[in-house]
Scaffold this motif. Structure first.
Motif, PDB file in Angstrom:
ATOM      1  N   GLU A 312       0.837  -1.219   0.000  1.00 56.15           N
ATOM      2  CA  GLU A 312       0.000   0.000   0.000  1.00 56.15           C
ATOM      3  C   GLU A 312       0.868   1.263   0.000  1.00 56.15           C
ATOM      4  OE1 GLU A 312      -3.528  -1.996  -0.411  1.00 56.15           O
ATOM      5  OE2 GLU A 312      -2.970   0.114  -0.707  1.00 56.15           O
ATOM      6  N   ALA A 313       2.060   1.162   0.595  1.00 56.37           N
ATOM      7  CA  ALA A 313       2.981   2.322   0.528  1.00 56.37           C
ATOM      8  C   ALA A 313       3.430   2.536  -0.916  1.00 56.37           C
ATOM      9  CB  ALA A 313       4.184   2.068   1.431  1.00 56.37           C
ATOM     10  N   GLU A 314       3.804   1.440  -1.560  1.00 59.49           N
ATOM     11  CA  GLU A 314       4.275   1.559  -2.958  1.00 59.49           C
ATOM     12  C   GLU A 314       3.166   2.119  -3.852  1.00 59.49           C
ATOM     13  OE1 GLU A 314       5.830  -2.088  -4.493  1.00 59.49           O
ATOM     14  OE2 GLU A 314       6.192  -1.222  -6.501  1.00 59.49           O
ATOM     15  N   ALA A 315       1.942   1.708  -3.608  1.00 60.48           N
ATOM     16  CA  ALA A 315       0.812   2.183  -4.439  1.00 60.48           C
ATOM     17  C   ALA A 315       0.666   3.706  -4.350  1.00 60.48           C
ATOM     18  CB  ALA A 315      -0.476   1.506  -3.988  1.00 60.48           C
ATOM     19  N   GLN A 316       1.184   4.298  -3.259  1.00 60.59           N
ATOM     20  CA  GLN A 316       1.117   5.763  -3.103  1.00 60.59           C
ATOM     21  C   GLN A 316       2.490   6.405  -3.299  1.00 60.59           C
ATOM     22  OE1 GLN A 316      -1.805   7.188  -2.858  1.00 60.59           O
ATOM     23  NE2 GLN A 316      -2.765   5.152  -2.740  1.00 60.59           N
ATOM     24  N   HIS A 317       3.409   5.632  -3.907  1.00 58.56           N
ATOM     25  CA  HIS A 317       4.800   6.129  -4.133  1.00 58.56           C
ATOM     26  C   HIS A 317       5.438   6.577  -2.813  1.00 58.56           C
ATOM     27  CE1 HIS A 317       3.428   5.966  -8.219  1.00 58.56           C
ATOM     28  NE2 HIS A 317       2.464   6.813  -7.946  1.00 58.56           N
ATOM     29  N   CYS A 318       5.101   5.795  -1.762  1.00 58.42           N
ATOM     30  CA  CYS A 318       5.697   6.037  -0.435  1.00 58.42           C
ATOM     31  C   CYS A 318       6.556   4.824  -0.072  1.00 58.42           C
ATOM     32  CB  CYS A 318       4.588   6.178   0.615  1.00 58.42           C
ATOM     33  SG  CYS A 318       3.516   7.609   0.345  1.00 58.42           S
ATOM     34  N   THR A 319       7.219   4.906   1.083  1.00 57.42           N
ATOM     35  CA  THR A 319       7.998   3.742   1.563  1.00 57.42           C
ATOM     36  C   THR A 319       7.554   3.416   2.988  1.00 57.42           C
ATOM     37  OG1 THR A 319       9.680   5.274   2.351  1.00 57.42           O
ATOM     38  CG2 THR A 319      10.083   4.232   0.203  1.00 57.42           C
ATOM     39  N   ALA A 320       7.612   2.142   3.306  1.00 57.53           N
ATOM     40  CA  ALA A 320       7.201   1.694   4.652  1.00 57.53           C
ATOM     41  C   ALA A 320       8.416   1.140   5.383  1.00 57.53           C
ATOM     42  CB  ALA A 320       6.127   0.623   4.540  1.00 57.53           C
ATOM     43  N   VAL A 321       8.591   1.580   6.636  1.00 56.23           N
ATOM     44  CA  VAL A 321       9.642   1.032   7.510  1.00 56.23           C
ATOM     45  C   VAL A 321       8.927   0.415   8.717  1.00 56.23           C
ATOM     46  CG1 VAL A 321      11.622   1.566   8.995  1.00 56.23           C
ATOM     47  CG2 VAL A 321      11.318   2.755   6.782  1.00 56.23           C
ATOM     48  N   ILE A 322       9.231  -0.878   8.974  1.00 54.97           N
ATOM     49  CA  ILE A 322       8.520  -1.566  10.061  1.00 54.97           C
ATOM     50  C   ILE A 322       9.540  -2.148  11.027  1.00 54.97           C
ATOM     51  CG2 ILE A 322       6.940  -3.462  10.639  1.00 54.97           C
ATOM     52  CD1 ILE A 322       5.773  -3.211   7.855  1.00 54.97           C
ATOM     53  N   LYS A 323       9.364  -1.862  12.343  1.00 54.03           N
ATOM     54  CA  LYS A 323      10.267  -2.504  13.310  1.00 54.03           C
ATOM     55  C   LYS A 323       9.430  -3.221  14.364  1.00 54.03           C
ATOM     56  CE  LYS A 323      11.420   1.307  16.537  1.00 54.03           C
ATOM     57  NZ  LYS A 323      11.188   0.811  17.880  1.00 54.03           N
TER      58      LYS A 323
END
Ligand code: HGY
Ligand code: MN
Ligand code: MN
Length: 414
Positions: A312-323
């Protein structure tokens, strides 16, 4: 000559009222978050009550608070009973407090009856069980049972406070509690707690004998986009992390639990930065709490969360960082200690059932170092982590009676 120890129900209920006034919220709950001023006030009150009774009071480097009553054989490791005094921001007056104050009532009942136990008995109020201000949760019992706490020095709380500073202030606020190293051999541990679920009330059972606790994992997701003007940025130019976050949360909430009734997934906190009404957010951060009775399913759900957030981040040209900020594998309690709790319930002619806990508890870590078990009592509508949390006074006292009987048997094994 010793008498038969008995729980003083009025004294216990009075204590619950007194502690509920510490951090009381207008809606009838408590806000006594870990290492806060309110948490320190509750620790102080418990320590003062203990010193008045002639018990010895200790704390360790993570601010676990211990109250000790000697046994006839000081060479034996102490038997521990207790729970926690810290609460959720809009918590209930029984989550943690019932187990801690019932444990103290057990110590007073033994003292009043001049009853002897072979082992010393120690009441413990574990530090930061909830983890809502400073993640991870169960910090006190994790440290006590050997967790590596080096990384905790840099923890910043949900309110921006520094864990190290708040912890230091909490310890120094109670000089009457002698400092001792964290962790020591113990003979066993039993914790009384409200069920925080509806089954005991539904089945009209006064006691749950907890045989295991399911696993918990906390993830912190941060989706990075590009902040921009709310009025001038066309759709084609937007990299909006809020749109990605909402889409990801919606996908997770419409698949994980509907497809697996044993799974639990909760997004409890979400925040946008800069958080301005007329700016597309630069980033959106949210928490994910996942639970499951089967360990391998926690891995499956975590992988799904990671995959969905990335997509879903990629679909909005964003990036997701998960820890991952917390990983508490589930475990079973000691059959021997479970039997002792059942024997205590039977000796009081109480109906009970064995059950698994959906909530995590300090007992889960104690179970790694000594025989441990838990006692549940019903709470109204199974409600908890809610200011309307309620336990019938009679049920609270029954739980304390079972804890007393269990402690007497476990601390003076035949
Ligand atoms: O979140 C839990 O399971 C516990 O009640 N803190
Ligand atoms: Mn609790
Ligand atoms: Mn809780």
């Amino acid at each position: 000559m010793s008498l038969t120890p008995r729980i003083d129900g009025d004294r216990l209920l009075g204590r619950l009222d007194a502690f509920a006034r510490i951090g009381a919220t207008p809606a009838g709950g408590v806000n006594r978050q870990a290492f806060s001023v309110e948490d320190r006030r509750a620790r102080r009150l418990l320590a003062e009550l203990a010193l008045e009774r002639g018990f010895t009071v200790f704390q360790d480097g993570i601010a676990n608070l211990f109250i000790r009553r000697e046994g006839t054989d000081a060479t034996l490791p102490p038997f521990l009973i207790g729970s926690h005094l810290d609460s959720q921001p809009t918590g209930g007056r029984f989550d943690g407090a019932l187990g801690t104050l019932s444990a103290f009532e057990v110590l007073e009942a033994l003292e009043d009856a001049r009853a002897e136990t072979r082992m010393p008995v120690e009441v413990v109020a574990w530090a930061n069980e909830e983890g809502s201000r400073f993640a991870p949760g169960v910090m006190g019992s994790m440290a006590f049972t050997g967790a590596d706490t080096a990384a905790w020095k840099s923890i910043v709380g949900a309110d921006g406070a520094l864990l190290a500073a708040e912890l230091e202030a909490t310890i120094t606020a109670l000089p009457e509690a002698a400092l001792r190293p964290t962790g020591m051999p113990i003979s066993g541990y039993v914790e009384l707690h409200i069920e925080q679920g509806p089954s005991l009330e539904k089945e009209q059972l006064p006691i749950g004998v907890v045989t295991a606790v399911q696993g918990t994992r906390w993830l912190e997701v941060s989706i990075q986009g590009t902040s921009g003007h709310a009025g001038t940025t066309d759709l084609a130019y937007r990299r909006d992390p809020m749109v990605a976050a909402i889409a990801a949360i919606h996908r997770l909430q419409t698949t994980i639990m509907p497809l697996d009734s044993s799974a639990r997934l909760t997004v409890g906190r979400i925040a946008a930065r800069p958080g301005s009404i007329n700016a597309i957010p630069q980033s959106v951060a949210f928490t994910v709490d996942i639970r499951h009775p089967r360990a391998e399913q926690l891995n499956v759900i975590e992988a799904e969360v990671r995959q969905v957030c990335a997509a879903e981040a990629e679909a909005q040209h964003c990036t997701a960082v998960i820890k991952r900020s917390f990983d508490m594998p589930g475990a079973a309690f000691s059959p021997d200690m479970v039997n002792t709790v059942e024997e205590a319930a039977r000796s009081l002619q109480l109906q009970y059932k064995q059950m698994i806990s959906g909530a995590f508890h300090d007992a889960l870590f104690l179970a790694r170092v000594a025989p441990a078990a838990m006692i549940f009592v019903p709470c109204r509508d199974g409600l908890s982590h809610n200011e309307a949390e309620y336990v019938e006074p009679g049920d609270a006292v029954i739980g304390a009676h079972v804890l007393l009987r269990t402690a007497i048997m476990a601390a003076s094994p035949r």
